[in-house]
Design a protein around this motif. Structure first.
Motif, PDB file in Angstrom:
ATOM      1  N   SER A  74      -9.871 -12.799   0.362  1.00 33.67           N
ATOM      2  CA  SER A  74     -10.947 -11.816   0.200  1.00 33.67           C
ATOM      3  C   SER A  74     -10.442 -10.568  -0.508  1.00 33.67           C
ATOM      4  CB  SER A  74     -11.540 -11.447   1.563  1.00 33.67           C
ATOM      5  OG  SER A  74     -12.176 -12.555   2.150  1.00 33.67           O
ATOM      6  N   ALA A  78     -11.659  -9.467  -4.198  1.00 32.01           N
ATOM      7  CA  ALA A  78     -12.225  -8.131  -4.393  1.00 32.01           C
ATOM      8  C   ALA A  78     -11.471  -7.375  -5.479  1.00 32.01           C
ATOM      9  CB  ALA A  78     -12.199  -7.355  -3.074  1.00 32.01           C
ATOM     10  N   GLY A 158     -18.904 -12.000  -4.847  1.00 28.60           N
ATOM     11  CA  GLY A 158     -18.572 -10.585  -4.722  1.00 28.60           C
ATOM     12  C   GLY A 158     -18.812  -9.754  -5.965  1.00 28.60           C
ATOM     13  N   ALA A 211     -17.387  -5.922  -1.628  1.00 30.90           N
ATOM     14  CA  ALA A 211     -17.008  -7.285  -2.012  1.00 30.90           C
ATOM     15  C   ALA A 211     -16.025  -7.881  -1.011  1.00 30.90           C
ATOM     16  CB  ALA A 211     -16.403  -7.281  -3.416  1.00 30.90           C
ATOM     17  N   ARG A 214     -17.927  -8.716   2.283  1.00 23.70           N
ATOM     18  CA  ARG A 214     -18.737  -9.935   2.111  1.00 23.70           C
ATOM     19  C   ARG A 214     -17.837 -11.159   2.103  1.00 23.70           C
ATOM     20  NH1 ARG A 214     -23.421 -11.999  -0.489  1.00 23.70           N
ATOM     21  NH2 ARG A 214     -23.333 -14.236  -0.040  1.00 23.70           N
ATOM     22  N   GLY A 215     -16.691 -11.072   1.450  1.00 23.05           N
ATOM     23  CA  GLY A 215     -15.796 -12.211   1.348  1.00 23.05           C
ATOM     24  C   GLY A 215     -15.215 -12.637   2.688  1.00 23.05           C
TER      25      GLY A 215
END
Length: 284
Positions: A74, A78, A158, A211, A214-215
């Protein structure tokens, strides 16, 4: 009314909108029902475990690897989106070209597309017999059913967070500042580094944080392309679902608590960097 009260009254005109007490009460009530209560329930369920049992769950090899995959990829996705998203924003804001609005609309597809559909589409494309996967296979590069596939899915979902966060800030940036920098002898890279980036830095950090957040919690678009092999490409949200299917609810909430605390810590660091960037931009 005294002479001292008159200036105070002028400084605080009565608003036609609902007062502070009403709006604050509604805000706290809504946040309590939607955010705080679920978190309290999460910690309450985890408290059923003894500390030794909790420690055994969260330090198990499978759990640690799943957390490393989720958080590590993640963060990497990002970071990729912060760079590529900035390039996309720059093209959309600073240049006029045919079908620019179409390209701008394409950025929002990950927002509108169901995550399961996105996962199936990415798997079909990047599998060894897919359009892209078949081209990468002779090079020895396998995307689907590997951590690289997870990375691709996280970059896909993302990107809009970075683009839509930075885009209005860059659009409002006065280009005369860049022209003044160039007239003073600064090169293009110096202007970008010392004028543009400090202005859009806080929004870029915000997009990065969104991002990343969310990841970390992404599930639908990842499980299809990941392969879900324990110790290889298994993500933490999937491990939580597996524990729930095994009726090991306390184990699932223990992993969720670790994810929650780790996310809070990383987001606190990112928010600190954002505030530092804002202070630096104002000082400059």
């Amino acid at each position: 009314m005294s002479n001292l009260a008159l200036p105070l009254a002028r400084r605080r005109p009565k608003s036609v909108l609902p007062g502070f007490g009403l709006t604050l009460g509604l805000t706290l009530t809504w946040l309590s029902l939607i955010v705080l209560l679920p978190m309290v329930g999460l910690f309450a369920k985890t408290s059923e475990l003894t500390f030794s049992r909790f420690l055994a769950i969260v330090t198990a090899e499978r759990t640690v690897h799943a957390l490393q995959v989720s958080f590590g990829l993640s963060l990497a996705a990002a970071a990729v989106n912060a760079v590529l998203g900035l390039i996309v924003v720059w093209v959309l804001v600073r240049y006029e070209f045919p079908f620019r609005r179409v390209v701008d609309a394409i950025v929002d597809i990950p927002f509108a597309l169901p995550t399961a559909v996105a996962g199936i589409a990415l798997t079909a494309i990047y599998a060894e017999n897919g359009w892209v996967g078949s081209l990468l296979a002779p090079l020895g590069i396998q995307v689907a059913f590997t951590p690289l596939g997870i990375m691709v899915a996280l970059v896909f979902i993302g990107l809009p967070f970075v683009v839509r966060t930075v885009q209005p800030v860059l659009a409002d940036l006065n280009q005369e500042l860049e022209e003044a920098s160039a007239s003073l002898g600064a090169s293009r890279w110096q202007t970008l580094w010392r004028v543009v980036l400090p202005s859009i830095g806080p929004s870029l950090v915000t997009g990065f944080a969104l991002a990343f957040a969310r990841g970390v919690g992404e599930y639908g678009s990842v499980i299809f392309i990941a392969g879900n092999l324990p110790g290889v490409s298994e993500i933490a949200p999937l491990l939580i679902v597996i524990r729930l299917e095994e009726f090991r609810y306390a184990d699932a909430t223990a992993i969720a608590v670790v994810m929650l605390l780790a996310s809070f810590a990383l987001l606190a660091i990112i928010n600190g960097l954002q505030r530092w960037s804002e202070r630096r931009g104002r000082a400059g």
